[in-house]
Write a protein that holds these residues in place. Structure first.
Motif, PDB file in Angstrom:
ATOM      1  N   PHE A  91       0.836  -1.252  -0.041  1.00 39.77           N
ATOM      2  CA  PHE A  91       0.021  -0.122  -0.142  1.00 39.77           C
ATOM      3  C   PHE A  91       0.767   1.274   0.067  1.00 39.77           C
ATOM      4  O   PHE A  91       0.633   2.096  -0.776  1.00 39.77           O
ATOM      5  N   VAL A  92       1.998   1.348   1.019  1.00 44.52           N
ATOM      6  CA  VAL A  92       2.825   2.694   0.965  1.00 44.52           C
ATOM      7  C   VAL A  92       3.543   2.577  -0.602  1.00 44.52           C
ATOM      8  O   VAL A  92       3.595   3.837  -0.964  1.00 44.52           O
ATOM      9  N   TYR A 147       2.202   1.783  -3.316  1.00 45.35           N
ATOM     10  CA  TYR A 147       1.226   1.980  -4.312  1.00 45.35           C
ATOM     11  C   TYR A 147       0.904   3.612  -4.270  1.00 45.35           C
ATOM     12  O   TYR A 147       0.867   4.117  -5.212  1.00 45.35           O
ATOM     13  N   GLU A 148       1.099   3.935  -2.905  1.00 48.38           N
ATOM     14  CA  GLU A 148       0.623   5.560  -2.533  1.00 48.38           C
ATOM     15  C   GLU A 148       1.816   6.300  -3.189  1.00 48.38           C
ATOM     16  O   GLU A 148       1.746   7.477  -3.609  1.00 48.38           O
ATOM     17  N   LYS A 164       1.764   6.907  -6.705  1.00 50.24           N
ATOM     18  CA  LYS A 164       0.935   8.129  -7.371  1.00 50.24           C
ATOM     19  C   LYS A 164       1.563   9.523  -7.292  1.00 50.24           C
ATOM     20  O   LYS A 164       1.606  10.137  -8.399  1.00 50.24           O
ATOM     21  N   HIS A 165       2.483   9.605  -6.124  1.00 47.00           N
ATOM     22  CA  HIS A 165       3.191  10.932  -6.226  1.00 47.00           C
ATOM     23  C   HIS A 165       4.497  10.785  -7.371  1.00 47.00           C
ATOM     24  O   HIS A 165       4.649  11.853  -7.933  1.00 47.00           O
ATOM     25  N   PRO A 219      10.100  21.322  -1.103  1.00 46.29           N
ATOM     26  CA  PRO A 219       8.495  21.364  -1.414  1.00 46.29           C
ATOM     27  C   PRO A 219       7.848  22.553  -1.889  1.00 46.29           C
ATOM     28  O   PRO A 219       6.751  22.517  -2.429  1.00 46.29           O
ATOM     29  N   GLU A 253       7.683  11.017   4.980  1.00 45.45           N
ATOM     30  CA  GLU A 253       6.490  10.161   5.618  1.00 45.45           C
ATOM     31  C   GLU A 253       6.699   8.830   4.758  1.00 45.45           C
ATOM     32  O   GLU A 253       6.213   8.015   5.655  1.00 45.45           O
ATOM     33  N   TYR A 254       6.635   8.748   3.493  1.00 53.21           N
ATOM     34  CA  TYR A 254       6.517   7.606   2.877  1.00 53.21           C
ATOM     35  C   TYR A 254       7.584   6.569   3.227  1.00 53.21           C
ATOM     36  O   TYR A 254       7.336   5.464   3.551  1.00 53.21           O
TER      37      TYR A 254
END
Lengths: 600, 203
Positions: free
Chosen positions: A216-217, A219-220, A223-224, A451, A492-493
């Motif tokens: 899941f991590v 996958y997320e 996205k980025h 960022p 964070e990821y």
């Protein structure tokens, strides 16, 4: 031990012995892996005053807990040693396939000590470890060596070329023929040990505590990586050289040995021009969706590169805009095992000294025809090349003109003018391995808006930002993943991926704190070697000579005011020494006692 | 002496927060960390109309005379900086988010941007929910894991490297909460468009 393999391979080349020892679990918990773990091992292995090119120096190669897992860009490995170029602690990391294979051969780390009596190579597979005679490989180029040792889709070779054998102080080691442990002379340390190559094979599974969570991590994070134009378009289409025009446009592209900050030939050496003219295809490290690598072809040869730093060092820094000449010089550096940044910047230094008649040489800015012969002379220590093989600082000092070496702690500055990017200047001045753009790059906040955009000429408030980026970079180098991932995916990821892999809960704050611990440990290492506040500086040109023209006209580095703020931010005293309270907070206060005269 | 660029960032983000309706006329506060000091909005100053006199520079770890002027939430801002890598903190009162915080332990965005950027926003409760020791204990701990956290019935605290990064999380949260409320009004079953949707609850 989820994430870690639990084993360290300890090789004593003097005795010709190998042994497998358990991973220091406490060190792994505090320093994660990669760069952090390497620094922790080196602290004990190589005490103060050791000659980096002596058998007493050690080479510590580490993977990290994420290496070889399903998370993105986890092919990398890190090498820590004492630098023959700077005398500081040195870590260098690279991608490709070698790191993943080494870990899957069953090891977290490899320690190499001593010096073999003759050239040798190491072979590491799940089936066994051997130290083999490599006399027949001495003198061979990187591709010749890799081929002789059977590099294939299952077998990776890390090796040095003639530059490492001849102890060029900025010799690199190359893995998979294309990826460099570039800066600071890792190749020379291997050469000093008579270690020509390390071949690895391995396909063991890396144990992961929570595979569904990691999925899941990942996958997320994907996205980025997909959503970011930098990682999904810029880097894949133009490689790292995609920023040539961006940096040049703001007047931060150092030109002709940092005499100017804009290069009139920038467009001709840009990532866009590379894509339109010499690009054959892009290439990627194992498990990388970004693919910033460039396979290119000139009229005479095909190879890998050039990257941004290389088109700058062998291009703008030397006043050269001949892309084919730069590219072929890059191929040659890869074959000979030379760091392209220090090689180009040292040649640029010599070019300025020749133009100013400090040395008697035909070198001149723009002389693309001299690049390849000079690089060969450097690698083989012939003629002027023998002097340049010592790096720009030693060369300029020997010729009594140290002001022409654009270096910090002896390491040549990379492709950003510190006068035009104030935070980047502070970063260069305070980086533990010498001037470095990869120990926390301010290109993100000062130019790309990652960022968020912060005024590049602002000094106030840059110190904490530099510190945060340095600590973050130290953590990322310890996991170990590619920093380009971090251009799109926040820490964070990484913390969540680390938690999923190890089964130990790491918050974002924990990860950054580990990075701070690593940074402080490296600082202590340098203090133990005698480095002081006086070494956290920039070349006089950056401090005294305003940029003469362009968008950054009139600016010098505001380093002095930023440095005080930086030390205060880090919890160090005015001399740049970490306080006992700070080190206690990081759990490493005991180390301070091992530095007589510095402990407070 | 406050750098011109620093003042401008306070003015721009303060104005944006007010114009976006994320704070009332005198609500909310902002701060940035500079080493062992912080710059924070003066108590009672209007975020939408900040001047140089409205910014207070004070020490991070120990009180000095700056505390006489600083925002009520100074203690919380300090605690956040000491416990997290934050270089900027935004505290605002997003209305839809506050409404949802009254009945939920966490806010899980259902829209695309909220899912990408926030995944989940925990709700922390404190009996005294302004500048209290309880907030000092609970908020920094939550912000070690999440970049934005709701304080039940009060508002949000978000962190970033810059003020506009921290502002982005606030803006994103409020948009997500408005979408949750709108979806409730529509009151129709959701059609799945995010893989592993349930996983967001365990983020």
């Amino acid at each position: 031990m989820n994430g870690w393999m639990g084993k360290v391979l300890d090789v004593d080349l003097t005795a010709g012995e190998t042994r497998v020892v358990p991973l220091d679990a406490d060190a792994a918990r505090l320093f994660i892996g990669g760069r952090g773990l390497g620094a922790r091992y080196l602290w004990d292995l190589v005490g103060p005053g050791v000659d980096p090119l002596s058998p007493e120096n050690a080479l510590v190669i580490c993977t990290g807990p994420l290496t070889g897992t399903a998370f993105q860009t986890t092919s990398r490995f890190s090498t820590t040693t004492k630098s023959p170029l700077t005398g500081t602690i040195l870590d260098a990391n690279c991608g490709g396939f070698w790191g993943m294979r080494f870990k899957r051969a069953g090891f977290d780390a490899l320690i190499v000590r001593g010096r073999a009596s003759h050239p040798v190579s190491l072979e590491i597979t799940a089936g066994g470890i051997s130290i083999d005679d490599a006399s027949h490989l001495w003198g061979k180029t990187v591709p010749e060596t890799a081929q002789a040792l059977g590099q294939s889709t299952r077998r990776s070779v890390l090796c040095i070329g003639p530059a490492g054998e001849n102890l060029v102080r900025f010799a690199s080691a190359i893995s998979d023929c294309t990826r460099a442990l570039g800066r600071g002379g890792v190749g020379a340390v291997m050469g000093s040990k008579n270690l020509k190559a390390i071949a690895v094979e391995g396909d063991a599974r890396v144990e992961v505590a929570d595979r569904e969570r990691l999925r899941f991590v990942r996958y997320e994070a994907s996205k980025h990586l997909t959503a970011s134009p930098l990682t999904s378009q810029g880097l894949p289409q133009f490689g790292t050289a995609g920023v040539v025009n961006v940096v040049n446009a703001i007047g931060a592209l150092p030109t002709r040995n940092f005499q100017e900050s804009q290069f009139e030939g920038a467009e001709r050496i840009s990532g866009e021009t590379i894509a339109e003219s010499i690009l054959v295809r892009k290439s990627a490290c194992w498990s990388c969706p970004i693919a910033c690598g460039r396979v290119t072809r000139t009229a005479h040869a095909q190879g890998e590169g050039p990257e941004y730093e290389t088109v700058w060092a062998l291009g703008a820094a030397c006043g050269i805009d001949d892309l084919e000449a730069i590219t072929e010089a890059n191929y040659l550096c890869n074959d000979l095992g030379l760091d392209t940044i220090s090689a180009g910047a040292t040649i640029a230094c010599a070019m300025e000294m020749a133009e100013r008649r400090v040395i008697d040489s035909e070198l001149r800015f723009g002389r693309a025809d001299l690049l390849k012969p000079l690089l060969r002379d450097i690698a083989h220590r012939a003629g002027l090349g023998d002097e340049l093989a010592e790096g720009s600082r030693r060369f300029a000092e020997k010729r009594e003109a140290p002001q022409y070496s654009m270096s910090v702690k002896g390491m040549e500055m990379p492709a950003y003018d510190p006068r035009a990017m104030q935070g980047q200047g502070l970063l260069f001045a305070t980086s533990n391995r010498g001037a470095c753009h990869m120990r926390g790059n301010m290109l993100g906040p000062e130019v790309l808006g990652l960022p968020k955009l912060v005024h590049r000429l602002q000094a106030q408030g840059k110190a904490p930002m530099v510190m945060l980026h340095q600590d973050s970079a130290a953590a990322i180098d310890s996991l170990i993943v590619c920093k380009f991932t971090n251009m799109a995916v926040a820490e964070e990821y990484f913390a969540r991926a680390l938690s999923a892999v190890t089964g130990v809960s790491f918050s974002t704050g924990d990860l950054i704190r580990a990075g701070e611990r690593i940074w402080n440990l490296e600082r202590l290492y340098n203090l133990r070697e005698g480095f002081t506040r006086a070494d956290d500086t920039l070349p006089r040109r950056m401090l005294d000579d305003p940029i003469a023209a362009g968008p950054s006209k009139g600016w010098v580095s505001r380093l002095p005011e930023m440095l005080d703020e930086y030390y205060a931010t880090r919890g160090w005293d005015v001399d740049g020494v970490p306080g006992r309270e700070k080190l206690a907070e990081l759990g490493i206060e005991r180390l301070l006692e091992q530095i007589p005269g510095v402990a407070k | 002496m406050i750098d011109e660029q620093v003042l401008r960032s306070f003015q721009e983000i303060g104005r944006d927060l007010y114009v976006a309706g994320l704070v009332s006329s005198h609500g909310g506060n902002l701060s940035v960390r500079f080493g062992d000091r912080i710059i924070i909005k003066r108590r009672g100053a209007m975020l939408g109309r900040l001047t140089e006199e409205d910014l207070v520079e004070t020490r991070l770890a120990k009180p000095d005379s700056g505390v006489m002027l600083a925002s009520t939430e100074l203690v919380v801002h300090r605690a956040i900086y000491l416990a997290t890598p934050a270089l900027a903190v935004v505290h605002a009162h997003p209305r839809a988010a506050i409404a949802l915080s009254l009945s939920r332990e966490e806010i899980v965005p259902i829209d695309n941007e909220g899912s990408y950027l926030l995944h989940k926003v925990p709700v922390v409760a404190a009996e005294f929910a302004s500048g209290s020791a309880e907030m000092v204990e609970k908020l920094p701990a939550a912000l070690r894991q999440y970049k934005i956290v709701m304080l039940r019935g009060h508002g949000c605290f978000s962190i970033g490297q810059t003020l506009d990064e921290a502002f982005q999380w606030v803006s994103c949260l409020e948009e997500s909460c408005e979408i949750i409320l709108a979806a409730k009004l529509i009151d129709e079953p959701f059609l799945e468009y995010r893989k592993m949707s349930e996983e967001y609850r365990s983020w």
